[in-house]
Write a protein that holds these residues in place. Structure first.
Motif, PDB file in Angstrom:
ATOM      1  N   ARG A 143       0.831  -1.209   0.000  1.00  0.00           N
ATOM      2  CA  ARG A 143       0.000   0.000   0.000  1.00  0.00           C
ATOM      3  C   ARG A 143       0.868   1.261   0.000  1.00  0.00           C
ATOM      4  NH1 ARG A 143      -2.143  -4.315   2.382  1.00  0.00           N
ATOM      5  NH2 ARG A 143      -0.230  -4.314   3.585  1.00  0.00           N
ATOM      6  N   ILE A 144       0.615   2.117  -0.980  1.00  0.00           N
ATOM      7  CA  ILE A 144       1.397   3.364  -1.065  1.00  0.00           C
ATOM      8  C   ILE A 144       0.431   4.551  -1.030  1.00  0.00           C
ATOM      9  CG2 ILE A 144       3.001   4.728  -2.478  1.00  0.00           C
ATOM     10  CD1 ILE A 144       3.923   2.105  -3.774  1.00  0.00           C
ATOM     11  N   ALA A 145       0.685   5.511  -0.152  1.00  0.00           N
ATOM     12  CA  ALA A 145      -0.140   6.735  -0.110  1.00  0.00           C
ATOM     13  C   ALA A 145       0.614   7.838  -0.849  1.00  0.00           C
ATOM     14  CB  ALA A 145      -0.390   7.149   1.330  1.00  0.00           C
ATOM     15  N   ILE A 146      -0.106   8.527  -1.716  1.00  0.00           N
ATOM     16  CA  ILE A 146       0.517   9.640  -2.430  1.00  0.00           C
ATOM     17  C   ILE A 146       0.200  10.934  -1.693  1.00  0.00           C
ATOM     18  CG2 ILE A 146       0.603  10.921  -4.607  1.00  0.00           C
ATOM     19  CD1 ILE A 146       1.967   8.123  -4.611  1.00  0.00           C
ATOM     20  N   ASP A 147       1.235  11.606  -1.321  1.00  0.00           N
ATOM     21  CA  ASP A 147       1.240  12.803  -0.492  1.00  0.00           C
ATOM     22  C   ASP A 147       0.809  12.463   0.936  1.00  0.00           C
ATOM     23  OD1 ASP A 147       2.127  15.323  -0.191  1.00  0.00           O
ATOM     24  OD2 ASP A 147       0.307  16.322  -0.875  1.00  0.00           O
ATOM     25  N   LEU A 148      -0.431  12.003   1.113  1.00  0.00           N
ATOM     26  CA  LEU A 148      -0.914  11.633   2.458  1.00  0.00           C
ATOM     27  C   LEU A 148      -1.887  10.471   2.313  1.00  0.00           C
ATOM     28  CD1 LEU A 148      -1.819  15.279   3.443  1.00  0.00           C
ATOM     29  CD2 LEU A 148      -0.055  13.937   4.605  1.00  0.00           C
ATOM     30  N   PRO A 149      -2.003   9.631   3.313  1.00  0.00           N
ATOM     31  CA  PRO A 149      -3.097   8.657   3.288  1.00  0.00           C
ATOM     32  C   PRO A 149      -4.434   9.410   3.314  1.00  0.00           C
ATOM     33  CG  PRO A 149      -1.462   8.067   4.964  1.00  0.00           C
ATOM     34  CD  PRO A 149      -1.128   9.451   4.489  1.00  0.00           C
ATOM     35  N   LEU A 171       4.551   8.769   0.029  1.00  0.00           N
ATOM     36  CA  LEU A 171       5.423   9.646  -0.762  1.00  0.00           C
ATOM     37  C   LEU A 171       4.925  11.081  -0.626  1.00  0.00           C
ATOM     38  CD1 LEU A 171       5.760   7.430  -3.995  1.00  0.00           C
ATOM     39  CD2 LEU A 171       7.389   7.632  -2.089  1.00  0.00           C
ATOM     40  N   ALA A 172       5.667  11.917   0.092  1.00  0.00           N
ATOM     41  CA  ALA A 172       5.294  13.322   0.268  1.00  0.00           C
ATOM     42  C   ALA A 172       5.673  14.078  -0.998  1.00  0.00           C
ATOM     43  CB  ALA A 172       6.044  13.899   1.468  1.00  0.00           C
ATOM     44  N   LEU A 173       4.721  14.807  -1.554  1.00  0.00           N
ATOM     45  CA  LEU A 173       4.992  15.497  -2.817  1.00  0.00           C
ATOM     46  C   LEU A 173       5.434  16.937  -2.573  1.00  0.00           C
ATOM     47  CD1 LEU A 173       2.062  14.243  -5.087  1.00  0.00           C
ATOM     48  CD2 LEU A 173       4.310  13.228  -4.687  1.00  0.00           C
ATOM     49  N   GLY A 174       6.596  17.287  -3.063  1.00  0.00           N
ATOM     50  CA  GLY A 174       7.061  18.679  -3.056  1.00  0.00           C
ATOM     51  C   GLY A 174       7.695  19.114  -1.755  1.00  0.00           C
ATOM     52  N   ALA A 175       7.044  18.822  -0.637  1.00  0.00           N
ATOM     53  CA  ALA A 175       7.583  19.231   0.679  1.00  0.00           C
ATOM     54  C   ALA A 175       6.918  18.380   1.750  1.00  0.00           C
ATOM     55  CB  ALA A 175       7.284  20.708   0.941  1.00  0.00           C
ATOM     56  N   TRP A 176       7.569  18.292   2.892  1.00  0.00           N
ATOM     57  CA  TRP A 176       6.952  17.628   4.037  1.00  0.00           C
ATOM     58  C   TRP A 176       5.798  18.470   4.548  1.00  0.00           C
ATOM     59  CZ3 TRP A 176       8.379  12.891   4.280  1.00  0.00           C
ATOM     60  CH2 TRP A 176       9.704  12.497   4.054  1.00  0.00           C
ATOM     61  N   LYS A 177       4.740  17.820   4.981  1.00  0.00           N
ATOM     62  CA  LYS A 177       3.630  18.483   5.664  1.00  0.00           C
ATOM     63  C   LYS A 177       3.718  18.073   7.137  1.00  0.00           C
ATOM     64  CE  LYS A 177       2.429  18.794   1.248  1.00  0.00           C
ATOM     65  NZ  LYS A 177       3.225  17.725   0.671  1.00  0.00           N
TER      66      LYS A 177
END
Ligand code: NPW
Ligand code: ADP
Ligand code: K
Length: 463
Positions: A143-149, A171-177
């Motif tokens: 299971r992979i979450a894109i940006d956030l689950p 996988l966090a996109l662009g920057a960590w949240k």
């Protein structure tokens, strides 16, 4: 200054950063293309030939999903998209139009890629969507979450739904949240990886803890110039002993224990000072004082804390002393100060200092402002907050740290760094890093004494 890859952004800051890129000539479509292709690179490696199911939502997170699906399809993987909601943004619609593969009602097993909602999640998932996510998670082996689950609130890491599945990778996109480094969300994300998309420095006031760099003592160093730490002892001598053991390996040249007697297991490295506390604290060479571990909560403890605050030295306040400190006690105190509360102590301090926000991050930051202290709000999602608003997210390296006495070791280490550097924020960051690195080196199942003994090797690793 923080590197762009270390910054941690709110949704609003992420949008502003995105707008800055767009003002510089990018388009949402080009950003989405880049994010999707780079995420697909990870997924390609992870899938290793297995089929991939991408769940696409209505916003740009869904848009990323269409790009991911098309990229993987072109590379020859068996890709299925499940799309319970039509795309609503222009970029997502165009990404969907560019997708040439299958859209189906269910997946085919293998790898599940969650692109239902990302940072735009505004409310809990409805029952149907939540059960669809759960079903896909159950019927796929990875299971992979894109940006956030989907179901995670980006700005504070709250779980908006009850049964959010556990992911293997996020996988966090662009920057960590914030959610990537906050409980409870970080516990369900699996491994977290940052997929850079060219975002620059976004003026974030929060960043991730970076590995420190230490140096060997100066050629003309002596035991006092390297830093003199005074640990204020109390009736529970084991706690101050653990703090001393941490302190002596974290850079300070001299560690003194202000107490009536040494712990029976005390090492010869600890210097006992059994005269009156004000006399010990009057030593001008004192670089940092630690008060709290083993102090107790009685009248004598209160008096010793008063003596420490009256001495006005750079100070670390931990454990019992956090229960005794109050706004009146800090009124005349102006030296560098670090407070190291765990969850319960933080809640009590919030009450005592009339701190309103409830979330850990905001609470720590507001408490830092109110007290003028650097706050190390401990736990798996440790937050280090400075009075000027800067904050460092410092996830602990090892859950084996959940052992009695590990906080005493941390307090000693931080006092040692404070004596060595004079800078409370730096001391907190370096100290927390050393603590985590020592834990990592201890591996599984260690005691607080073993942790303290590993601090020297952790220090050497950052020389
Ligand atoms: N920033 C960047 O630089 C880049 C960002 N990128 C990507 O964009 C993502 C953010 O995109 P986004 O803002 O479109 O939000 P997203 O999470 O897709 O969903 C919003 C939509 O969902 C809806 N909705 C919300 N909650 C709901 C619910 N419970 N149930 C049902 N609907 C719900 C909401 O509708 P509304 O609340 O208006 O009803 C809206 O339509 C980000 O995570 C990243 O993946 C990349 O492409 C590269 C560059
Ligand atoms: N589950 C966990 N995962 C990571 N770090 C943890 C965990 N539990 C505790 N820690 C860390 O261990 C230390 C414990 O401190 P504290 O609660 O004061 O313990 P004690 O008072 O027993 O010494 C803190 O640095 C905290 O961040
Ligand atoms: K997602």
């Amino acid at each position: 200054m923080a590197q762009a890859s270390e910054q941690v952004l709110t949704v609003a800051q992420m949008r502003a950063a995105e707008e800055a890129l767009i003002a510089a000539g990018e388009t949402i479509d080009s950003l989405m293309q880049r994010a999707g292709e780079r995420a697909a690179e990870w997924i390609w490696r992870i899938a290793a030939g297995r089929p991939v199911t991408v769940l696409c939502g209505p916003g740009n997170n869904g848009g990323d999903g269409y790009v991911i699906a098309e990229t993987l399809r072109r590379r020859g993987l068996l890709v299925t998209i499940v799309a319970p909601l039509e795309p609503r943004t222009g970029a997502a619609r165009r990404a969907r139009a560019a997708y040439g593969g299958e859209i189906a009602a269910r997946g085919k097993g293998g790898v599940f890629v969650d692109c239902l909602f990302g940072s735009g999640l505004a409310r809990p998932l409805g029952a149907e969507l939540a059960s669809m996510v759960g079903e896909l998670a159950r019927t796929h082996s990875y299971r992979i979450a894109i940006d956030l689950p989907s179901g995670v609130a980006s700005d504070d890491g709250a779980l908006l739904n009850e049964d959010i599945p556990r992911y293997d990778v996020t996988l966090a996109l662009g920057a960590w949240k914030f959610a990537h480094w906050s409980m409870p969300a970080m516990a369900i994300m699996g491994q977290r990886r940052l997929v850079p998309i060219g975002l620059g420095e976004a003026g974030a006031d929060a960043r991730l803890l970076a590995r420190p760099r230490f140096a060997a003592p100066a050629i003309d160093a002596h035991k006092y110039t390297r830093g003199l730490v005074t640990v204020v002892g109390g009736p529970i001598s084991g706690a101050s002993q653990l703090a001393c053991e941490g302190a002596i390996r974290a850079g300070a040249g001299t560690v003194r224990l202000a107490a009536d007697k040494l712990h029976p297991a005390a090492s010869a490295d600890i210097v006992l000072k059994d005269m009156a506390l004000p006399e010990v604290l009057a030593d001008e060479r004192t670089g940092a004082v630690l008060v709290g571990p083993g102090l107790g909560l009685d009248e004598r403890a209160r008096a010793r804390l008063r003596d420490v605050l009256h001495a006005g030295r750079p100070t670390v306040v931990d454990a019992d002393a956090l229960r005794l400190i109050d706004p009146a006690g800090l009124e005349a105190f102006s030296a560098p100060l670090v407070l190291t509360p765990h969850e319960g102590e933080l809640a009590q301090l919030a009450k005592c200092f009339a701190i309103e926000p409830e979330g850990k991050f905001d609470r720590a930051r507001t408490l830092a402002r109110a007290t003028g202290a650097v706050i190390i709000a401990k736990g798996p999602d440790t937050v280090i907050a400075a009075p000027d608003g800067h904050a460092v997210l410092a996830p602990s390296a090892s859950s084996w740290l959940a052992v009695a006495g590990s906080g005493d070791v941390l307090a000693g280490i931080v006092a040692s760094r404070l004596a060595a550097t004079g800078d409370p924020l730096r001391a907190a960051c370096e100290g927390h890093w050393l603590h985590g690195e020592a834990a990592r080196r201890c591996g599984a199942m260690f005691t607080a004494s073993e942790l303290a003994r590993a601090v020297g090797d952790a220090y050497a690793a950052a020389l």
